[in-house]
Design an enzyme around this catalytic site. Sequence first.
Site, PDB file in Angstrom:
ATOM      1  CB  CYS A 247      -0.972   0.258   1.449  1.00 13.63           C
ATOM      2  SG  CYS A 247      -1.262  -1.572   1.845  1.00 13.63           S
ATOM      3  CB  ALA A 248       4.136   1.855  -1.943  1.00 17.09           C
ATOM      4  N   PRO A 250       1.894   7.481  -1.696  1.00 19.64           N
ATOM      5  CG  PRO A 250       2.230   9.401  -1.402  1.00 19.64           C
ATOM      6  CD  PRO A 250       1.597   8.471  -0.538  1.00 19.64           C
ATOM      7  N   GLY A 251       4.626   7.040  -1.515  1.00 17.84           N
ATOM      8  CA  GLY A 251       5.626   6.622  -2.231  1.00 17.84           C
ATOM      9  C   GLY A 251       6.975   7.359  -1.062  1.00 17.84           C
ATOM     10  N   GLY A 252       6.452   7.776  -0.088  1.00 21.93           N
ATOM     11  CA  GLY A 252       7.270   8.819   0.134  1.00 21.93           C
ATOM     12  C   GLY A 252       8.379   8.120   1.445  1.00 21.93           C
ATOM     13  CE  LYS A 253       4.256   6.243   6.355  1.00 29.72           C
ATOM     14  NZ  LYS A 253       3.056   6.471   6.056  1.00 29.72           N
ATOM     15  CG  ASP A 314       2.101   3.440   5.087  1.00 27.73           C
ATOM     16  OD1 ASP A 314       0.518   3.454   6.204  1.00 27.73           O
ATOM     17  OD2 ASP A 314       2.108   4.283   4.641  1.00 27.73           O
ATOM     18  CB  CYS A 367      -1.957   8.057   8.891  1.00 27.27           C
ATOM     19  SG  CYS A 367      -3.192   7.222   7.896  1.00 27.27           S
TER      20      CYS A 367
END
Length: 419
Positions: A247-248, A250-253, A314, A367
């Site tokens: 569940c990545a 927009p890719g920040g993590k 996530d 979150c």
Amino acid sequence: MAYSLLRSAELVSAVGGGANLTDAWEELLRAHPEWSDATRGAVRDLTWGTLRDYGRADPVLRRLMQKPLVEPWQALLKVALHRMETRPENLHTLVDQAVEAAAHGAPGLKGVINGVLRNVIRQADQVERWRGADEVARHRHPDWWIARLRAAWPAEWEAALAAGNLHPPMALRVNRRRATPAQVLDAFTEQGIAARELDNGALLLERPCPVDRLPGFAEGWISVQDAGAQWAAQWLGVQAGRVLDACAAPGGKAAHILELADVQLTALELDPRRARRIAENFARLGLAGEVKVGDARRPAEWWDGRPYDRILADVPCSASGVARRHPDIKWLRRREDIPRFAAQQAEILDALWHILRPGGTMLYVTCSVFDEENRGQIARFCARHADARRVATGGRLEHQLLPTAEHDGFYYALLSKLA
């Protein structure tokens, strides 16, 4: 101002009808490419502010009106009331502008709107008493949301709700492959941009700033990412090996993991459009990660059969910890949504656990600020899986970050799979 009030009322009305604010906003921008930066800023500020101040208008309008107006004119009153409360120096001008806005589509309602808003001015003290006596108006959150936080966090719930009504902070993540926090801060100082480094290396701006004004952004030195979200890569404990960010988007993590360690990373995302954003972020930052489109609940459709050493789960959630960034959440979420999210999260966790190697670790992240999605979810998972063990990060078995002035709300729990 009349034009901005009307366009904002249309957005607020759309959200009240169940629309996603981001989608409605992007659709409106596409319909009005002629808008100036000033118009876009005015409409956005009015809309996000009105939605962030959830419930402030309701106890007032209930007492001053026999029945609600048809939309979007009821929403126009809410936008006007928000503006009157936050910018009280021009009350009579604002009333005139709201009446002018109504004249463009509902001239027969001009007298009603004028009368309601002028009554708000005349009865200012009474209006404040109405708001003070209404818990939803005081805390600017739905009653069920308030009750859940009060029960889970008896000492912190009021501060968490208050923080959830603030304008969100702007934090940056430094790409350690291209710069250091000291280099970035020096470049900011030269441009007159005030920022400071937090405990986890995040840079917190004193004031939000357009990214095109940030030195080093185009060069991939920095990315916008909430400070609370920047714990994920660190608490996952990334080292060499195979890593899955489920569940990545927009890719920040995922990008943060690649910035910190040389790993074979797969970023999984269900939505193809959002998956493309991950690839674009990797490209800007000079990172090499694999992006796959797939459902985390169905590994058989995309998994290559080789277990992962670490998994970042996530998961989709209520997003109750980031409602100040997406204030429509407070209008759109219902108490019955939380069990549905919890069921989906459990399905994802169970599926991912099977593709984690024995001895590997999985970091569960939401979150959310609701226990059913967080502490309760992990307790139920451990009860189902005898080979799961809780692992301490930062000296604790779990971290519930409630919203503050520095970061949004997140939950973290690290799990190890027995060998």
